[in-house]
Structure formats: C-alpha cells, structure tokens
Design a protein around this motif. Structure first.
Motif, short mmCIF file in Angstrom:
data_model
loop_
_atom_site.label_atom_id
_atom_site.label_comp_id
_atom_site.label_asym_id
_atom_site.label_seq_id
_atom_site.Cartn_x
_atom_site.Cartn_y
_atom_site.Cartn_z
N ASP A 158 -4.48 -6.41 -7.70
CA ASP A 158 -3.08 -5.92 -8.25
C ASP A 158 -3.25 -5.21 -7.69
O ASP A 158 -4.33 -3.95 -7.50
N PRO A 159 -1.87 -4.44 -6.68
CA PRO A 159 -1.68 -4.17 -6.14
C PRO A 159 -2.30 -2.17 -6.52
O PRO A 159 -2.68 -1.80 -5.63
N ALA A 160 -1.98 -1.70 -8.31
CA ALA A 160 -2.33 -0.62 -7.75
C ALA A 160 -4.19 -0.21 -8.51
O ALA A 160 -4.61 0.77 -7.84
N GLU A 161 -4.74 -1.37 -8.72
CA GLU A 161 -6.09 -1.15 -8.63
C GLU A 161 -7.01 -1.45 -7.06
O GLU A 161 -6.96 -0.37 -6.99
N LEU A 162 -6.07 -1.64 -6.13
CA LEU A 162 -6.33 -1.48 -5.19
C LEU A 162 -5.66 -0.60 -4.40
O LEU A 162 -6.85 0.20 -3.23
N ASP A 163 -4.70 0.58 -4.41
CA ASP A 163 -4.77 1.80 -4.15
C ASP A 163 -5.54 2.30 -4.49
O ASP A 163 -6.14 3.36 -3.39
N ARG A 164 -6.24 2.19 -5.40
CA ARG A 164 -7.06 3.39 -6.83
C ARG A 164 -8.62 3.26 -6.40
O ARG A 164 -9.06 3.85 -6.09
N VAL A 165 -8.68 1.82 -5.70
CA VAL A 165 -9.86 1.32 -4.98
C VAL A 165 -10.24 2.29 -3.80
O VAL A 165 -11.39 2.84 -3.26
N LEU A 166 -8.63 2.09 -2.88
CA LEU A 166 -8.84 3.24 -1.95
C LEU A 166 -9.09 4.52 -1.53
O LEU A 166 -9.70 4.61 -1.06
N ARG A 167 -8.45 5.39 -2.84
CA ARG A 167 -8.30 6.39 -2.99
C ARG A 167 -9.39 6.68 -3.88
O ARG A 167 -10.62 7.82 -2.76
N LEU A 168 -10.31 6.18 -4.39
CA LEU A 168 -11.97 6.48 -4.93
C LEU A 168 -12.40 6.11 -3.62
O LEU A 168 -13.64 7.07 -3.81
N LEU A 169 -12.21 5.33 -2.55
CA LEU A 169 -13.81 5.57 -1.25
C LEU A 169 -13.25 6.63 -0.10
O LEU A 169 -13.90 6.49 0.75
N GLY A 170 -11.69 6.41 -0.32
CA GLY A 170 -11.52 7.99 0.64
C GLY A 170 -10.89 7.48 1.86
O GLY A 170 -11.47 8.45 2.85
N LEU A 171 -10.43 6.19 1.80
CA LEU A 171 -10.05 5.48 2.61
C LEU A 171 -8.36 5.23 3.07
O LEU A 171 -7.52 5.59 2.31
N SER A 172 -7.59 5.26 3.95
CA SER A 172 -6.31 5.25 4.48
C SER A 172 -6.13 4.03 4.49
O SER A 172 -6.68 3.36 4.95
N GLY A 173 -4.61 3.93 3.98
CA GLY A 173 -4.61 2.30 4.08
C GLY A 173 -3.17 1.87 2.97
O GLY A 173 -3.33 3.46 2.84
N ILE A 174 -2.49 1.24 3.30
CA ILE A 174 -1.28 0.81 2.28
C ILE A 174 -1.53 -0.28 2.19
O ILE A 174 -2.24 -0.86 2.55
N VAL A 175 -0.97 -0.77 0.79
CA VAL A 175 -0.75 -1.70 -0.13
C VAL A 175 0.39 -1.91 -0.28
O VAL A 175 0.40 -1.24 -1.08
#
Length: 513
Positions: free
Chosen positions: A320-337
């Motif tokens: 789920d793109p929204a879930e993956l984006d949430r995990v990125l923010r949770l881990l403090g990682l820069s990226g695009i989904v």
C-alpha cells in the motif's frame, strides 16, 4: 467573494504611454523619476487645480500646463507631493506660457519622491492623449474579460469531461505560453506543464526559485494560492510569463480556481497530487525512456535529496503506497513512493553516503507485513538508478506468490533460475517448450495437479512438506504425483526430467503474469 477580475488592472506602463505615436508628436522628455517608468497607468486625468491629489485614487497619469502654479514655488512643490501621496503614476507638464522650461522645484521634488515627471516640448492637445490612452485601456480590459471567460470555459469543460490534472495544466500552459508549476506548501513540485526544455530550465534552478516563492512577483513570475475553506495546501506558478502582470494574475487565478475544483471533485485527497508526481517520476525511471540526467531536476524539485547520496531502488509486491510512505517517515528515511502496474509499488530511498544501506533496507522491510520487498544493489550514481529500478522490478516479478522461505529482502542473487526464466518468458521458443512439457496438465482437472506439481518442485521434491501444504495425506499425495507423471510422461525421481519440468513450469508461470 473576490474574483480574478476584481483586482484586474489591464494597465499600460508609463513607458508604454510615452511610446505612443500621438505622445511622440509632443516631443516628451523624462526629467525626473526615470527609474519608475514601468509604473502602471490605470487612467489619464487632466487637471489644473493645485489640490488635484484629493481627486485621485491611484495609478493616474496627470496632465497639466501648470498655469495655476506659475510663480509659486511652494505650490509647485506641494503639487508634486500631493500627487505622490495619491500614488499617481506620473505627471506630464506641457511647456508653454506658464513654464517655458522644466521648473527646477517640481523636477527636484519629483526626483525625491520617485514620481516620473515628463515635459512636452511641443504644444499638444491633451484630449488626444486622453482619448488614445483611455481607448487602449478599455480595449485591454475587454480583451482581459474575454480571455478570462475563454480560460474558464476551457478548464471547466476539461473538468466536466473528467480530464486528469496534467491535461488542465497543459491547457493553462498553452494559454500562458510559459512553464506552469504546481507545488505544495513546502514548495515541492507536484506537477509541471509547458515546453519540456523551458520546464527543465525552471526545475534546474528550483532550489533558488523555491526560496523566493513566497516573495514578491517580478520578471513574469506570477503565483496564485491553492486552497479552500480557510486552508491553503499549495500554489500554482506561471514561470516567466511575458504578458502584462494583470493578465498573468488573471490566468493564474483562473487556473487556481479550476485546480481547487478538480481536487474537490477528486475527493479532496491530500496526497493525490503528490502520489501522481511520484508515480510519473518513478515510472519514467523504470521505463528508461527518459534519460536519467533529464529526470534529475524533477527529482530534486520533488524534494528528493540527490547530491552525494546513495540510492536504493525497491519494489514491493502488494504494498500500500500510503503505508510505505508512512513507514519511510516513521524511520526518518528520505524517499519517494509510487504505485506501478500489476500491484507493484516502487520505492526509491535516498540515503547519506555514511548510512548503512543494507541495514536500513532491512529495517524498512521488517516494518511491513505480508509483502515481498525486492531490492537492487545500492547506486551512488544517479545515472545508474534506472537500471537499479528495473533490476528491483525484475526481482519482484520473478518472485511468484507461492515461493517459499524467502528472505525479508529479496535480491537478484535470490531468484536464481526463476529470474532468468522471467527474462526469457516472451521468447517464442521458451513458450513452445513450456507448452510441450506441461501439455498434459494445462487443461481440465490438470490445473489442480499443476498446483501440486508447483509446490512439490518449489520444496525441492519434499513429499512430506508438499502433503502438509496441500492438507492431504501422504498416500493421497502419492496418487496425485503418479497422475502427474502419467499425464506428462516423465519420471520426477529423475533429476534431469524433474529439472526440465521445473523450468517449463517457471516459464509457464512467468508467461501467465
């Protein structure tokens, strides 16, 4: 409610008025305020009264002979001061009986105020200038209203027809004849339109432009806020608009109205445009149709750190793109989904060079459940990112849903023969080989036996494990394996024959999707 036309001022500048043929006949000379000649002239006013300032509302070019000011230097200075307080655009003094030469008191006062002062060296009927300028202003006003309705009708028609955001922006770019950029409140680029080279030039300098995005407009950079119900969520910019500022503001406002309506009809999703922007960028990276170097300005403008970074291309099956984006923010990682086709979601991580890519990728995968994370080897050169995205996509495609005992992060080395077959799946000879080897199981009741065969080969021909996974007894499994061998005419205990059937099954599954 304020509309785009409420603040529309289809004005001429002082400089433009001075170039009119009728004005040139009066031999105009700018004697003060030359740096302010681009001021807008909203109207022309003929006045001889010393207190003319109280009759002005701003933006007027005042025409006078100064007949009531002659011989009174105090009145001359106050006259200029009153025009300045009233925010007049300029004062034009006709030389003649009252003033045979430009009066120094008025000239010095105008220079101090920054008020353009022009003298006419030849007798000139003020009525002709008034008529010329007023008619031009009216025509411009009429043209502006016509353009406003044309843009509104065009954009409304597109929205009614269900056109996507990009189609609306293309229409705005066509009307404005300049690059159009939509950003969120953090000034990250969500969408663009216009001639590609011109857009790329804007994006290459986007960091500087973004810093100035909240400042004053100038040099054709015109913006309009996007939002509604007291909430702002972005802005649209016309980048380098070459028409007059008033018309540019009208275009920007009309475009903003249409974009707000488009978003409301789309469900007012706060991330819709962000997702579309990321999807466009990652799709272009995966396809390789657009050279990576050309995509770099778009990536930077979208907020992805690109200078001295390590890039980790990932593709997540059934994510789920929204879930993956949430995990990125949770881990403090820069990226695009962004979601790709066939249930795959691409993720491009951008890490600092001193960060451990393997550990952070594993941490990201550990936060996900019931998904397969396919990863390419990290890239330190942006030009290598498209190949990495395709590698991650290939790994994800090679991993069928029934594959057992996969690591949390699957890499190219983990897909072995399955990956090779995936690459060759469209070869006609491979397709023919798969049909020939599996012919006895490709129709009727053979589909159930095909599933048993798939599990049996995936477990390394482990009968106990296969029986357990299919919830059948060992004797029942033996009967099914016997039926499979009879239908295919092979001995699955023979390594070479089993390997041939396994390759054919991998090819069949790859061809099926």
């Amino acid at each position: 409610m304020t509309t785009a036309l409420d603040h529309l001022e289809p004005a001429l500048s002082v400089r433009q008025v001075l170039t009119l043929e009728r004005v040139l006949a009066g031999e105009p000379e700018v004697v003060a305020g030359a740096a302010q000649l681009d001021r807008a002239v909203r109207w022309v006013h003929v006045a001889e009264a010393p207190d003319v300032g109280v009759m002005l509302t701003g933006g007027e070019m005042v025409l006078t002979t100064g007949v009531l000011l002659a011989g009174d230097e105090g009145a001359q200075a106050e006259y200029i001061q009153s025009l300045h307080r009233a925010e007049a655009a300029a004062v034009v003094l006709g030389l003649g009986r009252a003033f045979p030469a430009p009066p120094d008191v008025m000239r010095r006062a105008a220079e101090r105020c920054g008020l353009p002062m022009v003298v006419l060296h030849r007798p000139f009927p003020f009525a002709e200038l008034t008529e010329e300028v007023q008619s031009r202003l009216v025509r411009r006003k009429f043209a502006a209203v016509s353009l406003s309705e044309s843009v509104r009708t065009s954009l409304t028609g597109l929205i009614t027809a269900g056109a996507p955001l990009q189609r609306l922006l293309d229409d705005v770019a066509q009307h404005s004849a300049c690059p159009v950029v939509v950003t969120n409140l953090a000034h990250r680029v969500l969408a663009t339109a216009g001639e590609r080279p011109a857009v790329d030039d804007v994006l290459r300098d986007w960091e500087r432009i973004a810093r100035q995005a909240g400042g004053s407009e100038g040099d054709g950079w015109i913006r309009a806020e996007l939002g509604g119900r007291g909430e702002r969520w972005g802005q649209i910019l016309l980048c380098g608009y070459r028409g007059d500022t008033a018309t540019g503001r009208l275009l920007a406002d009309r475009a903003a109205e249409a974009l707000v309506l488009h978003r409301m009809l789309a469900g007012n999703s706060a991330h819709t445009w962000e997702e579309q922007s990321a999807q466009s960028l990652l799709t272009d990276l995966v396809s390789g149709v657009v050279p990576a170097r050309q995509l770099l300005p778009r990536a930077r403008a979208a907020g992805l750190p690109v200078n001295r970074r390590t890039f980790v291309p990932l593709v997540v099956r059934d994510g789920d793109p929204a879930e993956l984006d949430r995990v990125l923010r949770l881990l403090g990682l820069s990226g695009i989904v962004a979601e790709l086709a066939d249930g795959a979601t691409a993720v491009l991580l951008s890490l600092a060079r001193d960060q451990d890519a393997a550990v952070l990728t594993a941490n990201f995968a550990a936060r996900l459940t019931e998904t397969v994370v396919a990863a390419a080897d990290p890239r330190t050169d942006w030009d290598d990112v498209p190949a990495g995205m395709r590698e991650a996509r290939h790994v994800a495609d090679a991993v069928a849903t029934g594959v057992l005992d996969l690591p949390a992060v699957v890499r190219l080395k983990d897909v072995h023969l399955r990956g090779l077959i995936r690459l060759l799946r469209d070869d006609p000879q491979v397709q023919s080989f798969a049909e020939r080897e599996l012919d006895g199981l490709l129709c009727g009741a053979g589909e159930d036996l095909l599933a048993v065969l798939r599990t049996y080969l995936a477990t390394g021909r482990n009968k106990s494990r296969t029986a357990q996974l299919h919830h059948v007894s060992r004797p029942a499994l033996y009967r099914r394996l016997e039926a499979i061998q009879t239908r295919l005419g092979v001995d699955l205990d023979d390594f070479e024959q089993a390997a041939s059937v396994h390759i054919a099954l991998l090819a069949h599954d790859a061809q099926q999707g």
